[in-house]
Write a protein that holds these residues in place. Structure first.
Motif, PDB file in Angstrom:
ATOM      1  N   ARG A 180       0.853  -1.195   0.000  1.00  0.00           N
ATOM      2  CA  ARG A 180       0.000   0.000   0.000  1.00  0.00           C
ATOM      3  C   ARG A 180       0.885   1.240   0.000  1.00  0.00           C
ATOM      4  NH1 ARG A 180      -2.568   1.499   3.949  1.00  0.00           N
ATOM      5  NH2 ARG A 180      -1.544   0.294   5.583  1.00  0.00           N
ATOM      6  N   ILE A 181       0.482   2.247  -0.782  1.00  0.00           N
ATOM      7  CA  ILE A 181       1.269   3.472  -0.891  1.00  0.00           C
ATOM      8  C   ILE A 181       0.331   4.668  -0.769  1.00  0.00           C
ATOM      9  CG2 ILE A 181       2.869   4.800  -2.311  1.00  0.00           C
ATOM     10  CD1 ILE A 181       3.445   2.070  -3.776  1.00  0.00           C
ATOM     11  N   ASN A 182       0.569   5.476   0.245  1.00  0.00           N
ATOM     12  CA  ASN A 182      -0.230   6.669   0.492  1.00  0.00           C
ATOM     13  C   ASN A 182       0.686   7.868   0.744  1.00  0.00           C
ATOM     14  OD1 ASN A 182      -3.136   5.658   0.624  1.00  0.00           O
ATOM     15  ND2 ASN A 182      -2.112   4.233   2.016  1.00  0.00           N
ATOM     16  N   ALA A 183       0.078   9.015   0.966  1.00  0.00           N
ATOM     17  CA  ALA A 183       0.856  10.218   1.290  1.00  0.00           C
ATOM     18  C   ALA A 183       0.072  11.059   2.292  1.00  0.00           C
ATOM     19  CB  ALA A 183       1.146  11.046   0.039  1.00  0.00           C
ATOM     20  N   VAL A 184       0.787  11.895   3.016  1.00  0.00           N
ATOM     21  CA  VAL A 184       0.154  12.929   3.830  1.00  0.00           C
ATOM     22  C   VAL A 184       0.414  14.276   3.183  1.00  0.00           C
ATOM     23  CG1 VAL A 184       0.091  11.812   6.077  1.00  0.00           C
ATOM     24  CG2 VAL A 184       2.183  12.962   5.354  1.00  0.00           C
ATOM     25  N   GLY A 185      -0.551  15.174   3.375  1.00  0.00           N
ATOM     26  CA  GLY A 185      -0.423  16.532   2.855  1.00  0.00           C
ATOM     27  C   GLY A 185      -0.488  17.526   3.996  1.00  0.00           C
ATOM     28  N   PRO A 186       0.637  17.738   4.687  1.00  0.00           N
ATOM     29  CA  PRO A 186       0.615  18.681   5.812  1.00  0.00           C
ATOM     30  C   PRO A 186       0.308  20.105   5.356  1.00  0.00           C
ATOM     31  CG  PRO A 186       2.586  17.299   5.874  1.00  0.00           C
ATOM     32  CD  PRO A 186       1.954  17.099   4.540  1.00  0.00           C
ATOM     33  N   GLY A 187      -0.430  20.815   6.201  1.00  0.00           N
ATOM     34  CA  GLY A 187      -0.553  22.252   6.059  1.00  0.00           C
ATOM     35  C   GLY A 187       0.600  22.917   6.787  1.00  0.00           C
ATOM     36  N   PRO A 188       0.469  24.184   7.186  1.00  0.00           N
ATOM     37  CA  PRO A 188       1.539  24.834   7.939  1.00  0.00           C
ATOM     38  C   PRO A 188       1.748  24.116   9.276  1.00  0.00           C
ATOM     39  CG  PRO A 188      -0.099  26.434   7.188  1.00  0.00           C
ATOM     40  CD  PRO A 188      -0.684  25.078   6.963  1.00  0.00           C
ATOM     41  N   VAL A 189       2.970  23.690   9.529  1.00  0.00           N
ATOM     42  CA  VAL A 189       3.298  22.934  10.736  1.00  0.00           C
ATOM     43  C   VAL A 189       4.507  23.572  11.397  1.00  0.00           C
ATOM     44  CG1 VAL A 189       4.024  20.686  11.642  1.00  0.00           C
ATOM     45  CG2 VAL A 189       2.384  20.796   9.764  1.00  0.00           C
ATOM     46  N   GLU A 190       4.500  23.608  12.714  1.00  0.00           N
ATOM     47  CA  GLU A 190       5.580  24.253  13.464  1.00  0.00           C
ATOM     48  C   GLU A 190       6.844  23.386  13.433  1.00  0.00           C
ATOM     49  OE1 GLU A 190       6.276  26.795  17.564  1.00  0.00           O
ATOM     50  OE2 GLU A 190       4.523  25.503  17.390  1.00  0.00           O
ATOM     51  N   THR A 191       7.650  23.612  12.400  1.00  0.00           N
ATOM     52  CA  THR A 191       8.896  22.880  12.201  1.00  0.00           C
ATOM     53  C   THR A 191      10.031  23.874  11.943  1.00  0.00           C
ATOM     54  OG1 THR A 191       8.619  22.761   9.801  1.00  0.00           O
ATOM     55  CG2 THR A 191       7.630  20.978  11.117  1.00  0.00           C
ATOM     56  N   PRO A 192      11.280  23.438  12.049  1.00  0.00           N
ATOM     57  CA  PRO A 192      12.402  24.324  11.705  1.00  0.00           C
ATOM     58  C   PRO A 192      12.303  24.869  10.285  1.00  0.00           C
ATOM     59  CG  PRO A 192      13.208  22.416  12.911  1.00  0.00           C
ATOM     60  CD  PRO A 192      11.749  22.160  12.647  1.00  0.00           C
ATOM     61  N   LEU A 193      11.774  24.064   9.351  1.00  0.00           N
ATOM     62  CA  LEU A 193      11.648  24.506   7.963  1.00  0.00           C
ATOM     63  C   LEU A 193      10.693  25.689   7.848  1.00  0.00           C
ATOM     64  CD1 LEU A 193      12.797  23.483   5.201  1.00  0.00           C
ATOM     65  CD2 LEU A 193      10.631  22.301   4.876  1.00  0.00           C
ATOM     66  N   LEU A 194       9.545  25.613   8.512  1.00  0.00           N
ATOM     67  CA  LEU A 194       8.588  26.721   8.464  1.00  0.00           C
ATOM     68  C   LEU A 194       9.112  27.921   9.249  1.00  0.00           C
ATOM     69  CD1 LEU A 194       5.817  27.626   7.419  1.00  0.00           C
ATOM     70  CD2 LEU A 194       4.832  26.876   9.590  1.00  0.00           C
ATOM     71  N   HIS A 195       9.793  27.639  10.343  1.00  0.00           N
ATOM     72  CA  HIS A 195      10.382  28.716  11.141  1.00  0.00           C
ATOM     73  C   HIS A 195      11.341  29.534  10.279  1.00  0.00           C
ATOM     74  CE1 HIS A 195      12.597  30.666  14.477  1.00  0.00           C
ATOM     75  NE2 HIS A 195      11.499  30.453  15.175  1.00  0.00           N
ATOM     76  N   GLU A 196      12.167  28.829   9.515  1.00  0.00           N
ATOM     77  CA  GLU A 196      13.139  29.510   8.648  1.00  0.00           C
ATOM     78  C   GLU A 196      12.428  30.222   7.505  1.00  0.00           C
ATOM     79  OE1 GLU A 196      16.807  28.203   5.674  1.00  0.00           O
ATOM     80  OE2 GLU A 196      16.248  26.884   7.334  1.00  0.00           O
ATOM     81  N   GLY A 197      11.427  29.556   6.926  1.00  0.00           N
ATOM     82  CA  GLY A 197      10.736  30.112   5.764  1.00  0.00           C
ATOM     83  C   GLY A 197       9.876  31.321   6.069  1.00  0.00           C
ATOM     84  N   THR A 198       9.548  31.525   7.352  1.00  0.00           N
ATOM     85  CA  THR A 198       8.717  32.673   7.735  1.00  0.00           C
ATOM     86  C   THR A 198       9.527  33.728   8.485  1.00  0.00           C
ATOM     87  OG1 THR A 198       8.072  31.518   9.773  1.00  0.00           O
ATOM     88  CG2 THR A 198       6.598  31.317   7.869  1.00  0.00           C
ATOM     89  N   GLY A 199      10.838  33.609   8.430  1.00  0.00           N
ATOM     90  CA  GLY A 199      11.676  34.579   9.116  1.00  0.00           C
ATOM     91  C   GLY A 199      11.534  34.530  10.623  1.00  0.00           C
ATOM     92  N   GLY A 200      11.234  33.340  11.151  1.00  0.00           N
ATOM     93  CA  GLY A 200      11.157  33.166  12.596  1.00  0.00           C
ATOM     94  C   GLY A 200       9.773  33.332  13.187  1.00  0.00           C
ATOM     95  N   ASP A 201       8.749  33.468  12.327  1.00  0.00           N
ATOM     96  CA  ASP A 201       7.387  33.657  12.833  1.00  0.00           C
ATOM     97  C   ASP A 201       6.422  32.674  12.167  1.00  0.00           C
ATOM     98  OD1 ASP A 201       5.158  34.633  14.111  1.00  0.00           O
ATOM     99  OD2 ASP A 201       4.931  36.368  12.779  1.00  0.00           O
ATOM    100  N   PRO A 202       6.551  31.367  12.461  1.00  0.00           N
ATOM    101  CA  PRO A 202       5.695  30.376  11.796  1.00  0.00           C
ATOM    102  C   PRO A 202       4.216  30.567  12.086  1.00  0.00           C
ATOM    103  CG  PRO A 202       6.863  29.380  13.650  1.00  0.00           C
ATOM    104  CD  PRO A 202       7.465  30.737  13.438  1.00  0.00           C
TER     105      PRO A 202
END
Length: 249
Positions: A180-202
């Protein structure tokens, strides 16, 4: 809670964010894990955390853009634990947020190597092993960006649409072969990647979410564990948005 007792799994990008939270959740559900991550210190820390609560895990430094690294990761699972039942193909990067004509070609190539080719390599070698032993379950990390379009993110959107499409087509390839093969589609999640991408304001993304808040990595992890488990045994080819309602807008 979904149960993964007796299962052996791989988690890529397992050192931080969604990968780390999911590795911990999979281990708590009973899975034995091989953690793949580029940053060795962060990967080893996850292994230590899993061992502290009585779980089993090992780390292998892995760059998913390199097929030999991915093949070695799968081989490590089989060598150490005798089989591979679960794959969470989570490693990824976000690229540049600029209009398409301003995208840098070299950076675009790296983005495609990690987000598209990396998922392909993982699935290829995982599925080869799973077919030998009679089945398995795979979850890929797509995104709300793999279900909708967003301005400024053309290349990242394209890579996540590729993951969604690859998930659908591969699920059909193996629907009668026990994988079986599935995927998840996260929305905005509090991660280091989002922290960096929002200039520190996820949390600035909260206004974009119908629920009025960004997600936590553990909320994605719970969905992944369910999709990997036998509780989702009749689910394949699906990308599950875990997004606080974003894709319903």
């Amino acid at each position: 809670m979904a149960i993964l007792n007796g299962k052996v799994g791989i988690v890529t990008g397992g050192g931080t964010g969604i990968g780390r939270a999911t590795a911990l959740a999979m281990a708590k559900a009973g899975a034995t894990l091989v953690i793949g991550n580029r940053n060795a210190a962060k990967g080893e820390e996850v292994v230590q955390t899993i061992e502290q609560f009585g779980g089993r895990a090992i780390f292998q430094q892995t760059d998913v853009s390199k097929p030999d690294d991915v093949m070695s990761l799968v081989q490590r699972a089989v060598t150490e634990f005798g089989r591979l039942d679960l794959g969470f193909n989570n490693a990824g990067m976000d690229g540049e947020q600029v209009p398409l004509h301003e995208q840098d070609i070299d950076k675009a190539s790296t983005l495609f190597d990690v987000n598209i080719k990396g998922v392909f390599y993982c699935m290829k070698y995982e599925i080869e092993q799973m077919l030998k032993q009679g089945g398995g379950s795979i979850v890929n990390t797509s995104s709300i960006f793999g279900l909708n379009g967003y301005p400024g993110w053309s290349l990242y959107v394209s890579t996540k649409h590729a993951v969604t499409g690859m998930t659908k087509a591969a699920a059909l390839d193996y629907a009668k072969r026990g994988v079986r093969i599935n995927a998840v589609g996260p929305g905005p999640v509090e991660t280091p990647l989002l922290h960096e991408g929002t200039g520190g304001d996820p949390h600035s993304y909260a206004a974009f979410v119908p629920m009025g808040r960004i997600g936590q990595p553990e909320e994605i992890a719970d969905a992944v564990v369910w999709l990997l488990s036998d509780e989702a045994r009749y689910v394949t080819g699906h990308t599950l948005p875990v997004d606080g309602g974003v894709c319903s807008q």
